[in-house]
Design an enzyme around this catalytic site. Structure first.
Site, mmCIF file in Angstrom:
data_model
loop_
_atom_site.group_PDB
_atom_site.id
_atom_site.type_symbol
_atom_site.label_atom_id
_atom_site.label_comp_id
_atom_site.label_asym_id
_atom_site.label_seq_id
_atom_site.Cartn_x
_atom_site.Cartn_y
_atom_site.Cartn_z
ATOM 1 N N GLU A 81 1.999 0.106 -4.796
ATOM 2 C CA GLU A 81 1.073 0.690 -5.213
ATOM 3 C C GLU A 81 1.293 1.381 -5.437
ATOM 4 O OE1 GLU A 81 -1.568 2.427 -2.873
ATOM 5 O OE2 GLU A 81 -3.039 2.321 -4.110
ATOM 6 N N ASP A 105 0.710 -0.865 0.016
ATOM 7 C CA ASP A 105 -0.092 -0.341 0.313
ATOM 8 C C ASP A 105 1.166 0.817 0.175
ATOM 9 O OD1 ASP A 105 -2.800 0.884 0.227
ATOM 10 O OD2 ASP A 105 -2.000 2.015 1.970
HETATM 11 O O1 TEU Z 1 -4.866 4.029 -1.856
HETATM 12 C C1 TEU Z 1 -3.963 4.877 -2.197
HETATM 13 C C2 TEU Z 1 -4.472 6.314 -2.515
HETATM 14 O O2 TEU Z 1 -4.067 6.942 -2.708
HETATM 15 C C3 TEU Z 1 -5.499 5.950 -3.317
HETATM 16 O O3 TEU Z 1 -6.878 5.892 -1.653
HETATM 17 C C4 TEU Z 1 -6.339 7.071 -3.547
HETATM 18 O O4 TEU Z 1 -5.618 8.655 -2.781
HETATM 19 C C5 TEU Z 1 -7.778 7.487 -3.859
HETATM 20 O O5 TEU Z 1 -8.432 5.967 -4.403
HETATM 21 C C6 TEU Z 1 -8.368 8.758 -4.620
HETATM 22 O O6 TEU Z 1 -8.042 8.853 -5.512
HETATM 23 C C7 TEU Z 1 -4.041 2.716 -0.819
HETATM 24 C C8 TEU Z 1 -4.824 2.457 -0.577
HETATM 25 O O7 TEU Z 1 -5.689 1.420 -2.032
HETATM 26 C C9 TEU Z 1 -7.097 3.108 0.128
HETATM 27 O O8 TEU Z 1 -7.931 1.965 -0.083
HETATM 28 C C10 TEU Z 1 -5.702 2.955 1.063
HETATM 29 O O9 TEU Z 1 -7.054 4.403 1.588
HETATM 30 C C11 TEU Z 1 -5.541 4.114 1.314
HETATM 31 O O10 TEU Z 1 -4.255 3.990 0.704
HETATM 32 C C12 TEU Z 1 -5.039 4.743 2.041
HETATM 33 O O11 TEU Z 1 -4.520 3.315 3.004
#
Ligand code: TEU
Ligand code: CA
Length: 583
Positions: A288, A234
């Protein structure tokens, strides 16, 4: 005799007849290089499970480990070889488990550690591997480390997190939170601020502290010991914070992720993690990679650098978007991101192929017209590319976005943060923000899995934690199991095809008509074996003139019954084909 394990996870080679007298063409590049080139995570069909919404086994309305265990035959039948579990750890669930309270406990909403172990045994019995979500840029503020860290300025855990004094009566710097507001929270107990890139209940860990890195390595070993085969990491590029936590410039504030993903020690920490955990345990890793450019990708995925195996870029899945807002996009733009993504791996890297996940709206609503035909067309786009394939739960039956009438209909902390930051501050009208969130909200992906046409969709016998899509009566697994022309049937077909044609996994990718505004046409080539994939990605019939150098060979897979022929192909709306190419 290949063991069951090897037989299932090693690609079977089916000689692909090249019509036009080219004779048999054994797909031999991978074979020739020996089995060592067989890489399970490159050939994998990864199915992402947002556990809370997948299948509920005990009637509390929340998906759980036993619910998923009970559906493993369905996933095996689909052709899944790897499960990616969204966070399964103990969590207060403010951000769907991305706020972890205890990394060595499972979320009691999902069951017990014994239930998790039964799930792992069930997956392994079906030759499925399991990867879990490694969320270590931040923890929950309820994690014992943070509780100790905040207790006093000289607590041994103080430096597990990032604490700073305010500056000139204000915040330590101008970082925004991705979930609205600022990225600093004042803690009255010690009068300092702590950094949180996400919700204030998600304090960022201080990776410059070697004890933090050691803790993370130990957590990874804990789950590897319980049968986990790898990690989806993540926002892993964010773990090394900008030097000196300097302010962002006005331009950088437009997209902080670019600065956040380029901290000074990032690759040192990734290489250390690789050498201490990933390589010794042959654990797969997929990062990610928000904020990482295509040009930077080899720094993460070049095998010589021994950092990660692959990363998710979001330019394709998020084409036509600026964060939560939509903007006009073209197919040429989408195709260009796919070509750039493919090229970004460099000579010895790898990439991912996906259109959906738990953070994005449903692809059939975003890129299709919610029709089964468009869902099949998009499956060709995902399955036809080079890279490891990731399918998000429900994508295989063409699950669509859900409608939202008011902000109260949204569950997601991200949507609520956007609302507070815009409508709440008077910068946008409620209608304008609702219009955008209806198309981009993460909630679109988090509605319960649609198993059958009953009022709870077969997801639960109780009251689902989140409302079902009203179209569950039409779009559900049970209905499609009985329909050989369904989206589900086509996914099974194309996954089986990909497993028996390594050219789809390992072949080079070439877009052969990049400027075409309606058709996505590309070749895949592995030694002397070449196939053509063309997809009409519009809701209208289209004519497509074959490029002069291409002669259509045998049609190997077709989303429709009608067979395109001749030099100018007539394609039905959303029609796609995989064909051989005759010399
Ligand atoms: O997501 C990274 C992230 O930055 C995205 O959540 C993006 O900011 C968001 O979709 C708005 O466009 C990861 C995880 O996949 C997400 O579910 C979490 O909320 C986030 O990190 C925090 O851990
Ligand atoms: Ca349950």
């Amino acid at each position: 005799m290949l063991s069951k394990m090897r037989r299932r996870t090693t690609l079977k080679f089916i000689p692909l007849l090249l019509s036009g007298g080219a004779g048999l063409s054994m797909i031999n590049s991978v074979e020739a290089q020996g089995k060592s080139q067989h890489t399970w995570w490159k050939e994998a069909i990864v199915y992402q499970v947002f556990i809370r919404s997948f299948a509920d086994s005990n009637g509390d309305g929340i998906g759980d480990f036993r619910g998923l265990l009970n559906r493993l035959d369905y996933l095996e039948n689909l052709g899944v070889t790897v499960l990616w579990l969204n966070p399964h750890y103990d969590s207060p669930n403010v951000d769907s488990g991305y706020d972890i309270r205890d990394y060595r406990k499972v979320n009691s909403d999902f069951g017990t550690m014994e239930d998790f172990e039964a799930l792992m045994a069930g997956a392994h019995a079906r030759d499925m591997k399991v990867i879990v979500d490694l969320v270590v840029n931040h923890t929950s503020d309820q994690h014992i480390w943070f509780q100790k860290s905040r207790s006093s300025r000289d607590n041994p855990y103080r430096d597990y997190y990032i604490w700073r004094d305010g500056k000139n009566g204000g915040l330590p710097n101008n970082y925004p939170s991705f979930f609205g507001g600022k990225a600093w929270q004042n803690d009255s107990k010690t009068g300092q601020y702590y950094l949180h890139y996400y919700e204030r209940c998600q304090p960022d860990l201080n990776w410059d502290n070697p004890k933090v890195r050691q803790e993370v390595h130990d957590i990874m070993r804990f789950w590897i010991a319980r049968g986990v085969s790898g990690f989806r990491m993540d926002v892993i590029p964010f773990i090394s914070k900008p030097a000196g936590l300097r302010d962002l410039t006005i331009e950088e504030l437009q997209d902080p992720s670019v600065v956040f993903a380029n901290g000074p020690h990032l690759h040192t920490y990734l290489h250390e993690m690789n050498q201490k955990v990933l390589s010794p345990h042959n654990a797969m890793s997929v990062g990610e990679a928000f904020g990482v450019s295509y040009a930077q990708t080899p720094l993460f995925v070049s095998q010589q650098r021994k950092e990660l195996d692959m990363i998710f870029h979001f330019d394709t899945a998020r084409v036509g978007r600026k964060d939560w807002e939509t903007r006009p996009w073209t197919l040429q733009e989408l195709k260009e991101t796919i070509t750039e993504d493919d090229r970004s791996t460099g000579p010895d890297g790898w990439t991912t192929s996906f259109l959906e996940n738990h953070d994005n709206p449903r692809a059939v609503s975003r890129f299709g017209d919610n029709s089964p035909a468009s869902a099949k067309a998009l499956s060709l786009l995902v399955m036809g590319r080079r890279g490891t394939v990731f399918i998000f739960q429900g994508q295989e039956i063409g699950m669509t976005n859900i409608s939202f009438d008011k902000i109260e209909d949204f569950e997601d902390v991200n949507a609520k943060g956007i609302w507070a930051d815009t409508v709440g501050r008077g910068t946008h009208s409620a209608n304008a923000v609702l219009t955008e969130l209806r198309q981009t909200s993460r909630d679109n992906a988090r509605t319960p899995m649609q198993w059958n046409n009953t009022t709870t969709g077969g997801f639960t016998t109780g009251t689902p934690w989140f409302r079902l899509n009203p179209n569950t009566d039409r779009i559900n697994v049970a209905a499609q199991e009985l329909d050989s022309s369904s989206v589900l049937a086509f996914y099974r077909q194309i996954i089986s095809f990909r497993k028996s044609h390594p050219v789809l996994v390992y072949g080079t990718f070439q877009d052969i008509d990049p400027q075409n505004p309606n058709i996505f046409a590309f070749t895949r080539t592995l030694d002397n074996n070449q196939i053509l994939i063309f997809i009409n990605l519009t809701a209208q019939s289209q004519a497509w003139a074959l490029p002069a150098e291409i002669n259509l060979g045998k049609i190997l897979l077709n989303t429709h019954m009608v067979k395109p022929m001749g030099r100018t192909l007539s394609l039905a709306p959303w029609q796609g084909c995989i064909t051989a190419i005759s010399s």
